[in-house]
Design a protein around this motif. Structure first.
Motif, PDB file in Angstrom:
ATOM      1  N   GLN A  40       0.823  -1.207   0.000  1.00  6.81           N
ATOM      2  CA  GLN A  40       0.000   0.000   0.000  1.00  6.81           C
ATOM      3  C   GLN A  40       0.859   1.261   0.000  1.00  6.81           C
ATOM      4  O   GLN A  40       0.542   2.237  -0.693  1.00  6.81           O
ATOM      5  N   ALA A  41       1.922   1.258   0.793  1.00  2.00           N
ATOM      6  CA  ALA A  41       2.792   2.437   0.849  1.00  2.00           C
ATOM      7  C   ALA A  41       3.399   2.728  -0.517  1.00  2.00           C
ATOM      8  O   ALA A  41       3.536   3.892  -0.921  1.00  2.00           O
ATOM      9  N   ARG A  42       3.736   1.687  -1.240  1.00  2.00           N
ATOM     10  CA  ARG A  42       4.245   1.881  -2.608  1.00  2.00           C
ATOM     11  C   ARG A  42       3.132   2.363  -3.532  1.00  2.00           C
ATOM     12  O   ARG A  42       3.349   3.253  -4.364  1.00  2.00           O
ATOM     13  N   GLN A  43       1.958   1.792  -3.385  1.00  2.00           N
ATOM     14  CA  GLN A  43       0.827   2.188  -4.226  1.00  2.00           C
ATOM     15  C   GLN A  43       0.506   3.676  -4.055  1.00  2.00           C
ATOM     16  O   GLN A  43       0.195   4.368  -5.030  1.00  2.00           O
ATOM     17  N   PHE A  44       0.603   4.155  -2.808  1.00  2.00           N
ATOM     18  CA  PHE A  44       0.269   5.548  -2.526  1.00  2.00           C
ATOM     19  C   PHE A  44       1.505   6.458  -2.517  1.00  2.00           C
ATOM     20  O   PHE A  44       1.406   7.619  -2.119  1.00  2.00           O
ATOM     21  N   ALA A  45       2.640   5.895  -2.938  1.00  2.00           N
ATOM     22  CA  ALA A  45       3.893   6.663  -3.041  1.00  2.00           C
ATOM     23  C   ALA A  45       4.239   7.350  -1.727  1.00  2.00           C
ATOM     24  O   ALA A  45       4.621   8.526  -1.691  1.00  2.00           O
ATOM     25  N   TRP A  46       4.126   6.615  -0.642  1.00  2.00           N
ATOM     26  CA  TRP A  46       4.427   7.170   0.677  1.00  2.00           C
ATOM     27  C   TRP A  46       5.824   6.693   1.091  1.00  2.00           C
ATOM     28  O   TRP A  46       5.982   5.719   1.785  1.00  2.00           O
TER      29      TRP A  46
END
Length: 271
Positions: A40-46
């Motif tokens: 998810q963190a990669r998906q949301f570029a966090w």
């Protein structure tokens, strides 16, 4: 009527060291949460979350273990541990509270996020949608241990557990694995992108998924407690509710209040 399958809770033992199914379920649950939060963190570029993820995960693992143990001591068997305080540290004898674990995770996560400048509500959402996997696996672990079984029943799938007497009981661990695990995951996981949508969505502030987790888990667990055997040292308490139901009532109300608070905060910011 069914008989409990002959399941050895120990997978393999080498001398005094033993690998148990229940412990393996914990490991698999933590691993699944780690991988899905990273995704998810990669998906949301966090990127900040990705940089902090390893240390945050270790902090949360410590929080869930410490909170789970202290929660059991305080909520379920305080008189015993006041008489035998050293037994608090005897975790190998069992005794963990889910609700205590939730408090431990929230407190440890909040402290870590404050110290590292991570957004707590955003991080809480990432973990909330993955938590049902670990919960479902943990209940399967309870079933394999033949513990936390249900009340006596006459339904066709009632099961005789080795430590539950001669009468068939609800396999309530499997009910919990289904509702608190699979169903809760299927509710939360599709919603994971909502708080990140642009332009900002008034209906989905960050922290909403944590609130929904508290609400739905509290509701599901409250209902299942009608089929689960109450803890023998406590029995039924206020208004005929079990300790689990009392804690789930507080959990559900907390989730509703949290969602209301987040919506109020978002409305104030967007004005």
């Amino acid at each position: 009527m069914l008989r409990y399958p002959d399941i050895d809770p120990v997978i393999v033992a080498i001398g005094p060291l033993a690998v148990r199914w229940y412990g393996l379920m914990y490991v698999l649950g933590f691993a699944a949460a780690y991988l899905l939060v990273r995704r998810q963190a990669r998906q949301f570029a966090w990127q900040q979350m990705l940089d902090q993820l390893d240390n945050l995960n270790l902090t949360l693992i410590f929080g869930v273990i410490l909170g789970g143990r202290l929660g059991y001591v305080l909520f379920y068997n305080l008189p015993y541990y006041l008489e035998y305080p050293l037994e608090v540290f005897a975790t190998w004898q069992g005794g963990m509270s889910f609700h205590g674990g939730v408090l431990g995770v929230l407190v440890s996560g909040l402290i870590y996020c404050r110290c590292t400048k991570l957004n707590f509500w955003q991080g809480a959402d990432l973990y909330a949608v993955t938590a049902p996997i670990g919960l479902g696996l943990g209940r399967i672990g309870n079933f394999m241990n033949g513990e936390l079984y249900g009340r006596t029943t006459e339904v066709a799938w009632g099961m005789i557990f080795p430590s539950g007497g001669e009468l068939p009981r609800h396999p309530s661990q499997l009910y919990e694995a289904l509702l608190e695990g699979l169903v809760l995951f299927l509710i939360l996981w599709p919603l994971r992108t909502k708080p990140w949508q642009k332009p900002r969505n008034r209906n989905w502030p960050h922290g909403s998924l944590l609130a929904f987790f508290l609400i739905f888990y509290g509701l599901f667990r409250y209902l299942i407690e009608f089929f689960r055997e109450p803890d023998p040292q406590l029995g039924l308490l206020l208004l005929g509710m079990s300790m689990g139901q009392l804690l789930c009532t507080a959990m559900l109300c907390t989730g509703l209040l949290l969602y209301w608070f987040l919506r109020q905060q978002q409305t104030t910011v967007l004005r």
